[in-house]
Design an enzyme around this catalytic site. Structure first.
Site, PDB file in Angstrom:
ATOM      1  N   GLU A 275       0.869  -1.489   0.262  1.00 43.06           N
ATOM      2  CA  GLU A 275       0.071  -0.063  -0.062  1.00 43.06           C
ATOM      3  C   GLU A 275       1.035   0.692   0.269  1.00 43.06           C
ATOM      4  OE1 GLU A 275      -1.401  -2.543   2.906  1.00 43.06           O
ATOM      5  OE2 GLU A 275      -2.327  -2.892   1.911  1.00 43.06           O
TER       6      GLU A 275
ATOM      7  N   ASN B 154       2.539  10.116  -2.074  1.00 51.73           N
ATOM      8  CA  ASN B 154       3.751   9.758  -2.367  1.00 51.73           C
ATOM      9  C   ASN B 154       4.352   9.255  -3.791  1.00 51.73           C
ATOM     10  OD1 ASN B 154       6.232   8.994  -1.266  1.00 51.73           O
ATOM     11  ND2 ASN B 154       5.918   7.288   0.282  1.00 51.73           N
TER      12      ASN B 154
ATOM     13  N   TYR C 278       8.404   2.384  -6.680  1.00 52.81           N
ATOM     14  CA  TYR C 278       7.888   1.010  -7.536  1.00 52.81           C
ATOM     15  C   TYR C 278       7.128   0.796  -8.606  1.00 52.81           C
ATOM     16  CZ  TYR C 278       7.513   1.483  -2.194  1.00 52.81           C
ATOM     17  OH  TYR C 278       7.118   1.027  -1.330  1.00 52.81           O
TER      18      TYR C 278
HETATM   19  C1  LIG Z   1      10.051   6.946  -1.401  1.00 50.29           C
HETATM   20  C2  LIG Z   1      11.417   6.353  -0.929  1.00 50.29           C
HETATM   21  C3  LIG Z   1      12.569   5.398  -0.067  1.00 50.29           C
HETATM   22  C4  LIG Z   1      13.385   5.953  -2.051  1.00 50.29           C
HETATM   23  O1  LIG Z   1      14.568   5.958  -1.375  1.00 50.29           O
HETATM   24  P1  LIG Z   1      15.285   6.814  -2.234  1.00 50.29           P
HETATM   25  O2  LIG Z   1      16.703   6.211  -1.969  1.00 50.29           O
HETATM   26  O3  LIG Z   1      15.648   7.854  -2.167  1.00 50.29           O
HETATM   27  O4  LIG Z   1      15.489   6.143  -4.017  1.00 50.29           O
HETATM   28  P2  LIG Z   1      16.451   5.707  -5.193  1.00 50.29           P
HETATM   29  O5  LIG Z   1      17.495   6.993  -4.796  1.00 50.29           O
HETATM   30  O6  LIG Z   1      16.428   4.532  -5.374  1.00 50.29           O
HETATM   31  O7  LIG Z   1      15.246   6.483  -6.318  1.00 50.29           O
HETATM   32  C5  LIG Z   1      15.281   5.357  -7.036  1.00 50.29           C
HETATM   33  C6  LIG Z   1      14.086   6.063  -8.328  1.00 50.29           C
HETATM   34  O8  LIG Z   1      12.515   6.200  -7.766  1.00 50.29           O
HETATM   35  C7  LIG Z   1      12.083   7.856  -7.564  1.00 50.29           C
HETATM   36  N1  LIG Z   1      12.358   8.868  -6.813  1.00 50.29           N
HETATM   37  C8  LIG Z   1      12.998   8.310  -5.774  1.00 50.29           C
HETATM   38  N2  LIG Z   1      12.510   9.903  -4.878  1.00 50.29           N
HETATM   39  C9  LIG Z   1      12.012  10.556  -5.498  1.00 50.29           C
HETATM   40  C10 LIG Z   1      11.293  12.106  -5.542  1.00 50.29           C
HETATM   41  N3  LIG Z   1      11.643  13.015  -4.354  1.00 50.29           N
HETATM   42  N4  LIG Z   1      10.863  12.643  -7.015  1.00 50.29           N
HETATM   43  C11 LIG Z   1      10.639  11.863  -7.834  1.00 50.29           C
HETATM   44  N5  LIG Z   1      10.301  10.305  -7.665  1.00 50.29           N
HETATM   45  C12 LIG Z   1      11.614  10.240  -6.864  1.00 50.29           C
HETATM   46  C13 LIG Z   1      12.925   8.220  -9.151  1.00 50.29           C
HETATM   47  O9  LIG Z   1      12.209   7.241 -10.457  1.00 50.29           O
HETATM   48  C14 LIG Z   1      14.519   7.922  -8.261  1.00 50.29           C
HETATM   49  O10 LIG Z   1      15.102   7.537  -9.552  1.00 50.29           O
HETATM   50  P3  LIG Z   1      16.259   8.456 -10.468  1.00 50.29           P
HETATM   51  O11 LIG Z   1      16.851   9.119  -9.003  1.00 50.29           O
HETATM   52  O12 LIG Z   1      17.487   7.933 -11.424  1.00 50.29           O
HETATM   53  O13 LIG Z   1      15.628   9.961 -11.056  1.00 50.29           O
HETATM   54  C15 LIG Z   1      12.703   7.382  -0.143  1.00 50.29           C
HETATM   55  O14 LIG Z   1      11.342   8.605  -0.541  1.00 50.29           O
HETATM   56  C16 LIG Z   1      11.803   7.108   1.311  1.00 50.29           C
HETATM   57  O15 LIG Z   1      12.592   6.739   2.586  1.00 50.29           O
HETATM   58  N6  LIG Z   1      10.562   7.938   1.886  1.00 50.29           N
HETATM   59  C17 LIG Z   1      10.175   8.112   2.585  1.00 50.29           C
HETATM   60  C18 LIG Z   1       9.196   6.799   3.301  1.00 50.29           C
HETATM   61  C19 LIG Z   1       8.497   6.343   2.377  1.00 50.29           C
HETATM   62  O16 LIG Z   1       7.414   6.718   1.917  1.00 50.29           O
HETATM   63  N7  LIG Z   1       8.316   4.835   2.012  1.00 50.29           N
HETATM   64  C20 LIG Z   1       7.226   4.266   1.137  1.00 50.29           C
HETATM   65  C21 LIG Z   1       6.166   4.128   1.909  1.00 50.29           C
HETATM   66  S1  LIG Z   1       4.875   3.461   0.662  1.00 50.29           S
END
Ligand SMILES: CC(C)(COP(=O)(O)OP(=O)(O)OC[C@H]1O[C@@H](n2cnc3c(N)ncnc32)[C@H](O)[C@@H]1OP(=O)(O)O)[C@@H](O)C(=O)NCCC(=O)NCCS
Length: 169
Positions: free
Chosen positions: A107, A112, A119
């Site tokens: 979910e 987000n 995903y």
């Molecule tokens: C979602 C989350 C886990 C992604 O982790 P991350 O280490 O930043 O992800 P990555 O660096 O591997 O990014 C992979 C891709 O995801 C997408 N992405 C990640 N952050 C993004 C942002 N702020 N805005 C848009 N796209 C984003 C992009 O496509 C990115 O690729 P790119 O950097 O080459 O453009 C992180 O933002 C997070 O911890 N968020 C808060 C907790 C959360 O929301 N968890 C998910 C609950 S369902």
């Protein structure tokens, strides 16, 4: 870039994981919940990402019959947008498949965008909506699901993600 390793989470990782959880979510799990997951929940599988021995992210899933359900997933705010999330998600999918999962589901808040983009990159598709799922503000949840993990198209997709990650390690 410093090398990122992904390994099974152990009890000693809980304080760092809990801190990341606290920085990431409006209703974070208590540390005890992580402890229970690691020590008493036989369905639970958690991984952590480390950079220079420091925990910079974590993810977990429950394997229920043949479906792996992602329970929590987050990266420390100071370490985002550097591929940690991609590595964690790939490790979780690999683990789910090794344990016999047929598909994965989760979910996510419609708001987000970061998580949804990640995903989608991994082949998760919108499957449905749970109205008012998030208790803090009543936001709906989107349910996202992978195709069958052994689907050749899905395996090709994972292969290309893996290749890109190895090239950037
Ligand atoms: C979602 C989350 C886990 C992604 O982790 P991350 O280490 O930043 O992800 P990555 O660096 O591997 O990014 C992979 C891709 O995801 C997408 N992405 C990640 N952050 C993004 C942002 N702020 N805005 C848009 N796209 C984003 C992009 O496509 C990115 O690729 P790119 O950097 O080459 O453009 C992180 O933002 C997070 O911890 N968020 C808060 C907790 C959360 O929301 N968890 C998910 C609950 S369902």
């Amino acid at each position: 870039m410093d090398r990122i390793t992904v390994e099974p989470m152990v009890v000693a990782d809980i304080p760092a994981a809990h801190e990341i959880e606290r920085l990431s979510f409006s209703t974070p799990w208590p540390a005890q919940a992580f402890h229970d997951e690691l020590t008493t929940n036989g369905l639970a599988h958690y991984v952590v990402a480390r950079r220079k021995d420091r925990v910079v992210g974590f993810a977990g899933a429950w394997l229920m019959v043949d479906e792996a359900h992602i329970t929590t997933f987050s990266v420390h705010p100071d370490h985002r947008r550097r591929g940690v999330g991609r590595r964690l998600l790939l490790a979780l999918i690999d683990r789910a498949q090794a344990l016999g999962a047929v598909r994965m589901t989760l979910e996510v808040r419609p708001s987000n965008r970061a998580a949804r983009a990640l995903y989608r990159e991994y082949g998760f598709n919108d499957q449905g909506r749970r109205p008012g799922y998030y208790t803090d503000d009543g936001e709906d949840a989107l349910v996202m699901t992978t195709p069958a993990l052994d689907d050749p198209g899905f395996q090709d997709l994972l292969g290309s993600v893996r290749h890109r990650l190895e090239a950037s390690a």
